[in-house]
Scaffold this active site. Structure first.
Site, mmCIF file in Angstrom:
data_model
loop_
_atom_site.group_PDB
_atom_site.id
_atom_site.type_symbol
_atom_site.label_atom_id
_atom_site.label_comp_id
_atom_site.label_asym_id
_atom_site.label_seq_id
_atom_site.Cartn_x
_atom_site.Cartn_y
_atom_site.Cartn_z
ATOM 1 N N ASP A 281 0.831 -1.205 0.000
ATOM 2 C CA ASP A 281 0.000 0.000 0.000
ATOM 3 C C ASP A 281 0.868 1.259 0.000
ATOM 4 O OD1 ASP A 281 -2.674 1.222 0.494
ATOM 5 O OD2 ASP A 281 -1.746 1.883 2.362
ATOM 6 N N GLU B 195 1.117 -0.531 -5.218
ATOM 7 C CA GLU B 195 0.198 0.568 -5.520
ATOM 8 C C GLU B 195 1.059 1.732 -5.984
ATOM 9 O OE1 GLU B 195 -3.260 3.474 -3.722
ATOM 10 O OE2 GLU B 195 -1.677 2.758 -2.393
HETATM 11 C C1 GLC Z 1 -4.097 3.319 -0.362
HETATM 12 C C2 GLC Z 1 -5.372 2.516 -0.279
HETATM 13 C C3 GLC Z 1 -6.474 3.427 0.172
HETATM 14 C C4 GLC Z 1 -6.112 3.966 1.540
HETATM 15 C C5 GLC Z 1 -4.744 4.638 1.515
HETATM 16 C C6 GLC Z 1 -4.226 4.899 2.896
HETATM 17 O O1 GLC Z 1 -4.166 4.320 -1.313
HETATM 18 O O2 GLC Z 1 -5.643 1.912 -1.504
HETATM 19 O O3 GLC Z 1 -7.710 2.775 0.213
HETATM 20 O O4 GLC Z 1 -7.078 4.868 1.972
HETATM 21 O O5 GLC Z 1 -3.780 3.833 0.885
HETATM 22 O O6 GLC Z 1 -3.816 3.710 3.497
#
Ligand code: GLC
Length: 567
Positions: A238, A299
């Site tokens: 993440d 991500e």
């Molecule tokens: C990432 C996740 C999202 C979350 C953020 C903070 O972007 O996909 O859903 O709110 O991280 O952890």
């Protein structure tokens, strides 16, 4: 609790759990080490991944929130669909401020979702069906209720003080610099206990870990080991961009006048995102992953493919950094898609395609025109499931679920939607419960679902669509079946054809002497495509009224034709 004790307790606990885990599931990890197919591909290159937002997938205890036993009960469905790996967004103990992306214990399951025993059951049932499990690793921050942070904030000399980022303000009531949180407001929160500010890229309840501290690094690496030993085949990492900050806390530049949905200035995250140190951490995490033949998905929000390439490293960082550039093509434009596909096709690693997720509005209405949405859903499926690369499906895409944002501020569950209303409605719309059947609440729960079920569940659900050979679901299944069995779709090169066509996106996938043609009509009028003279195509999957005759392919409006080339 004494800080030293707390630290030692954490380490002891990790060690014990790691040993226990390794005894009980060593065999499981071992069984997963075979990796390549005849074309030399790894399991994660051939696999189809499926993202599950556990709150919304299947509720086994009818409390209105999905859970792990719910997922287990749907494994046969996933197998039948053609899924090889499920990525479960965070299911660890959490105060749920950011619905699990605020973790208060990395080594357990939130009681809302079940227990570690339920997780083990899910893992073993998944393994029986050859479905791998990918967990979500929240690397950038923890919950403010994590024992590390509670200790960190307790005093300036606590054991975990330097596990987070603490600084003095610039003056009374003035944060250390101008950085704003991506979820609104200053990225610094003052804590009166120690008279310092802590840094949070996201919500104040999500303090950023200090990755410059070797103890943080080692401990976080161990967290991944714990789950690998429990049978997990990889992680989706993440918010990796945000791991490091400029130690001098240089102010970020303001890039344009005005204010965003949260009332903050438009800043470029120049000094608190994508710092080069991120890559040291990714190499470290990858080293650990390699011990278990595991995959790391990222991500990775990148400006272009050159930036995406950095996340592959020299083949020693992420295997599957997500290409979000693909999701920025928000209209059915063959030339725009061609451009993106051509760019990712020459990236330095294996492409990873997503078309929506728990943060991005569903593709059904992003591309749908309101009249031909089912046809367009099939068209998009035919695209991202036949490209050279690994697709990550989002639950519900396969049945044509639509984005259903709240219409009243008081109904919003996602805090950014409450804060940014009405400009920013939050992400509830793409997180609504999975639609299983035509029963009340779409068969997701008999309780009160945590988010309302969209009215379209009556026509768009698994039960109804399973009986309809022309449904979106039936189409997904057909394409996925060929994707798993057709050598050209699995291992073939990508080659664009008819690149000047403004209506049809067409390409060949070729492996050795086998080719498959994929022709996608992105327009609302019938279209034709000519194959090379002397060739024809035997249909593998085609939508109504899209067909090949000799070397001519005819496509209905938004029609799809996928066929094996014959000479
Ligand atoms: C990432 C996740 C999202 C979350 C953020 C903070 O972007 O996909 O859903 O709110 O991280 O952890």
């Amino acid at each position: 609790m004494n800080e030293d004790l707390l630290h030692k307790k954490t380490i002891r606990m990790v060690a014990t759990l790691v040993v226990l885990g390794s005894l009980s599931i060593a065999a499981l990890a071992q069984a997963r080490s075979e990796s390549v197919d005849a074309a030399g591909h790894q399991w994660w290159q051939n696999g189809v991944f499926y993202e599950i937002y556990p709150r919304s997938f299947a509720d086994s205890n009818n409390d209105g929130v999905g859970d792990l036993n719910g997922i287990t009960s749907k494994l046969d469905y996933l197998k039948d669909l053609g899924v090889d790996a499920i990525w479960i967004t965070p299911c660890f103990p959490s105060p749920q401020i950011d619905f699990g992306y605020d973790v208060s214990d990395y080594l357990n399951i939130d009681p809302m979702y079940g227990t570690l025993a339920d997780f083990d059951k899910l893992a073993s049932e998944a393994q029986k069906r050859n479905i791998r499990i990918i967990l979500d690793f929240v690397v950038n921050h923890t919950s403010d209720q994590h024992p590390w942070f509670l200790d960190s904030k307790s005093s300036r000399t606590s054991t975990h003080r330097d596990w987070y980022i603490w600084r003095d303000g610039k003056g009374p009531g003035q944060p250390p610099n101008n950085w704003v949180s991506v979820f609104g407001g200053s990225a610094w929160k003052f804590d009166p206990t120690t008279n310092q500010y802590y840094y949070h890229y996201f919500y104040p309840q999500q303090p950023d870990l200090n990755w410059r501290n070797p103890a943080v690094k080692e401990t976080m690496f161990d967290m991944t080991r714990f789950w690998y030993k429990r049978g997990v085949s990889g992680f989706r990492l993440d918010a990796v961009d945000a791991l490091f900050e400029d130690p001098n806390l240089t102010d970020n530049p303001i890039i344009k006048p005005g204010r965003n949905a949260f009332g903050d200035p438009f800043e470029k995250n120049k000094y608190n995102s994508k710092l080069p140190e991120v890559h040291d951490v990714l190499r470290g995490l990858r080293k650990v992953a390699d011990e278990y033949n595991a995959v790391l998905i990222g991500e990775t929000w990148t400006a272009d493919i050159a930036e995406l390439n950095q996340y592959y490293g020299k083949g020693n960082e992420l295997q599957l950094p997500m290409d979000f550039l693909f999701t920025t093509v928000n209209k059915l434009s063959p030339s725009e898609f061609r451009k993106q596909i051509a760019a990712i096709n020459v990236a330095s690693g294996w492409p990873t395609f997503v078309i929506s997720n728990h943060d991005i509005a569903r593709s059904y209405d992003r591309y749908g025109d309101g009249k031909h949405n089912d046809e367009i859903a099939k068209l998009m499926a035919a695209l991202y499931l036949t490209l050279r690369g690994t697709p990550i499906m989002y639950y519900g895409e396969e049945i044509g679920m639509k984005t259903t944002p709240p219409t009243r501020k008081e109904d919003v569950r996602d805090p950014i939607g409450r804060k940014g209303w009405p400009k920013e409605k939050g992400r509830d719309g793409e997180r609504t419960p999975m639609q299983w059947n035509s029963d009340e609440n779409a068969g997701f729960t008999t309780g009160k679902p945590w988010l309302p079920v969209p009215a379209t569940y009556k026509t768009h659900n698994v039960a109804v669509e399973s009986k309809d050979p022309t449904s979106v679901l039936a189409f997904y299944k057909q394409v996925l079946r060929f994707r798993h069995t057709n050598a050209a779709l699995l291992d073939g090169d990508y080659q664009a054809i008819d690149e000047s066509d403004t209506n049809v996106l067409a390409y060949l996938r070729t492996y050795k002497d086998q080719s498959v043609v994929i022709a996608l009509n992105m327009s609302g009028t019938p279209q034709k495509l000519a194959l090379a003279v002397g060739t024809s195509a035997k249909p593998l999957v085609a939508t109504t009224d899209s067909l090949a005759r000799g070397s001519k392919i005819s496509l209905a409006p938004y029609g799809v034709f996928i066929g094996q080339i014959e000479k």
